[in-house]
Design an enzyme around this catalytic site. Structure first.
Site, mmCIF file in Angstrom:
data_model
loop_
_atom_site.group_PDB
_atom_site.id
_atom_site.type_symbol
_atom_site.label_atom_id
_atom_site.label_comp_id
_atom_site.label_asym_id
_atom_site.label_seq_id
_atom_site.Cartn_x
_atom_site.Cartn_y
_atom_site.Cartn_z
ATOM 1 N N ASN A 37 -3.810 9.263 -7.209
ATOM 2 C CA ASN A 37 -2.651 10.165 -7.181
ATOM 3 C C ASN A 37 -1.336 9.415 -6.962
ATOM 4 O O ASN A 37 -0.300 10.041 -6.733
ATOM 5 C CB ASN A 37 -2.825 11.202 -6.068
ATOM 6 C CG ASN A 37 -3.941 12.184 -6.375
ATOM 7 O OD1 ASN A 37 -3.874 12.910 -7.366
ATOM 8 N ND2 ASN A 37 -4.988 12.204 -5.560
ATOM 9 N N ARG A 53 -11.876 7.759 -2.755
ATOM 10 C CA ARG A 53 -12.216 9.168 -2.476
ATOM 11 C C ARG A 53 -13.726 9.331 -2.299
ATOM 12 O O ARG A 53 -14.189 9.976 -1.357
ATOM 13 C CB ARG A 53 -11.726 10.019 -3.654
ATOM 14 C CG ARG A 53 -11.684 11.506 -3.394
ATOM 15 C CD ARG A 53 -11.205 12.240 -4.645
ATOM 16 N NE ARG A 53 -9.972 11.707 -5.180
ATOM 17 C CZ ARG A 53 -9.527 11.914 -6.413
ATOM 18 N NH1 ARG A 53 -10.215 12.666 -7.249
ATOM 19 N NH2 ARG A 53 -8.387 11.384 -6.825
ATOM 20 N N GLY A 56 -7.551 3.429 2.995
ATOM 21 C CA GLY A 56 -7.697 2.380 1.982
ATOM 22 C C GLY A 56 -8.951 2.470 1.141
ATOM 23 O O GLY A 56 -9.061 1.779 0.141
ATOM 24 N N ASP A 110 0.881 -1.160 0.000
ATOM 25 C CA ASP A 110 0.000 0.000 0.000
ATOM 26 C C ASP A 110 0.929 1.223 0.000
ATOM 27 O O ASP A 110 2.083 1.134 0.432
ATOM 28 C CB ASP A 110 -0.875 -0.036 1.260
ATOM 29 C CG ASP A 110 -1.693 1.226 1.396
ATOM 30 O OD1 ASP A 110 -2.341 1.618 0.413
ATOM 31 O OD2 ASP A 110 -1.667 1.833 2.484
ATOM 32 N N ASP A 145 -1.541 -0.522 6.053
ATOM 33 C CA ASP A 145 -1.800 0.202 7.313
ATOM 34 C C ASP A 145 -3.307 0.319 7.568
ATOM 35 O O ASP A 145 -3.712 0.999 8.511
ATOM 36 C CB ASP A 145 -1.184 1.614 7.288
ATOM 37 C CG ASP A 145 -1.938 2.553 6.367
ATOM 38 O OD1 ASP A 145 -2.335 2.121 5.260
ATOM 39 O OD2 ASP A 145 -2.163 3.716 6.751
ATOM 40 N N SER A 201 -5.388 4.877 -4.493
ATOM 41 C CA SER A 201 -5.300 6.293 -4.882
ATOM 42 C C SER A 201 -5.114 6.495 -6.378
ATOM 43 O O SER A 201 -4.353 5.787 -7.029
ATOM 44 C CB SER A 201 -4.129 6.954 -4.145
ATOM 45 O OG SER A 201 -3.964 8.272 -4.612
ATOM 46 N N ASP A 239 -0.160 5.061 0.630
ATOM 47 C CA ASP A 239 -0.474 6.093 1.642
ATOM 48 C C ASP A 239 -0.438 5.484 3.043
ATOM 49 O O ASP A 239 -1.240 4.604 3.366
ATOM 50 C CB ASP A 239 -1.888 6.657 1.405
ATOM 51 C CG ASP A 239 -2.030 7.375 0.067
ATOM 52 O OD1 ASP A 239 -1.108 8.093 -0.327
ATOM 53 O OD2 ASP A 239 -3.086 7.222 -0.572
HETATM 54 C C1 BG6 Z 1 -5.955 5.443 -0.262
HETATM 55 C C2 BG6 Z 1 -6.112 6.237 1.008
HETATM 56 O O1 BG6 Z 1 -4.621 5.063 -0.426
HETATM 57 O O2 BG6 Z 1 -6.367 6.216 -1.387
HETATM 58 C C3 BG6 Z 1 -7.531 6.753 1.135
HETATM 59 O O3 BG6 Z 1 -5.795 5.404 2.120
HETATM 60 C C4 BG6 Z 1 -7.888 7.563 -0.113
HETATM 61 O O4 BG6 Z 1 -7.634 7.550 2.293
HETATM 62 C C5 BG6 Z 1 -7.719 6.684 -1.341
HETATM 63 O O5 BG6 Z 1 -9.244 8.010 -0.033
HETATM 64 C C6 BG6 Z 1 -8.019 7.428 -2.641
HETATM 65 O O6 BG6 Z 1 -7.044 8.419 -2.847
HETATM 66 P P1 BG6 Z 1 -7.114 9.568 -3.941
HETATM 67 O O7 BG6 Z 1 -5.700 10.143 -3.912
HETATM 68 O O8 BG6 Z 1 -7.434 8.920 -5.252
HETATM 69 O O9 BG6 Z 1 -8.144 10.534 -3.526
HETATM 70 MG MG MG Z 2 -2.809 3.132 3.515
#
Ligand code: BG6
Ligand code: MG
Length: 218
Positions: free
Chosen positions: A125, A55, A52, A15, A177, A123, A17
């Site tokens: 991002n 969004r 995890g 993972d 996590d 994510s 984030d």
């Molecule tokens: C996960 C995070 O890795 O990504 C979440 O733990 C988050 O909290 C999810 O909502 C989506 O991320 P993003 O960057 O696409 O908004």
């Molecule tokens: Mg995480």
């Protein structure tokens, strides 16, 4: 720690984030800014439920504490976008220093030992984070929010990561996590390793106190 694998681990799926880089704190700050603007109560306890999950699902959890007029799909889309733009402002500040040396050293050592490494993140991002921290080259594959339909606890992101590595799910260990991530790993038939806020999660096969302990797994 004890080692409970059968020695068949060939790849590690991380993972991102809150495991490789502490962008979980930046997610919190960005959601907090949006929640404060709307007068929604939001704290670390609620934030732990967002680990995890996508969004959009995160927004729905935060809106459980919103007591204004019902929001339509378009308004929710705008709120998710608002949070993402705050979050991306924060990501612009990220540098290679955001990844701890012990994390980078461990990843390098695992590669030297012949393990394949992938990112398995919900994510969208993830690419930007890997680029800004300069660690993209340490991973053989990236499975992220851009290539999945269902976010954790569904195993899709990890199953795709294993496929990208050319490995069977049972040959992979997932490092997480988030409880949602541990559930996803187990649903995918993988060895689940919990760190940080997931450490001690009863579903996990192993909990680590330090990142370097990964070198004892497999
Ligand atoms: C996960 C995070 O890795 O990504 C979440 O733990 C988050 O909290 C999810 O909502 C989506 O991320 P993003 O960057 O696409 O908004
Ligand atoms: Mg995480």
């Amino acid at each position: 720690m004890t080692t409970k694998t059968t020695g068949t681990i060939k790849g590690f799926i991380f993972d991102l984030d809150g495991v490789i880089v502490f962008t979980d704190k930046l997610h919190y700050q960005a959601w907090k800014r949006m929640a404060d603007r709307l007068g929604i109560s939001f704290d670390e306890t609620v934030n732990d439920r967002l680990r995890g999950v996508s969004r959009e699902e995160s927004l729905d959890i935060i809106l459980e504490n919103y007591h204004g007029l019902a929001l339509g799909a378009e308004e929710k889309r705008r709120l998710a976008e608002e949070k993402n733009s705050y979050y991306r402002e924060l990501l612009e500040e990220l540098t290679p220093d955001a990844v701890e040396e012990k994390v980078k050293d461990t990843l390098v050592k695992l590669r030297e030992q012949g393990f394949k490494l992938a990112i398995g993140s919900s994510s969208k991002n993830a690419g930007l984070i890997l680029e800004r921290t300069g660690i993209a080259g340490l991973f053989d594959a990236v499975s992220d929010g851009n290539n999945i339909q269902r976010s954790k606890p569904d195993p899709e992101v990890f199953l795709k990561a294993a496929a990208f590595l050319g490995l069977e799910p049972g040959d992979c260990a997932v490092i997480e996590d988030a409880e949602a991530g541990i559930r996803a790993a187990k649903a995918g038939g993988m060895f689940a390793v919990a760190v940080h806020s997931a450490a001690g999660c009863p579903l996990a096969d192993e909990s680590l106190k330090t990142f370097e302990e990964l070198l004892n797994i497999g």
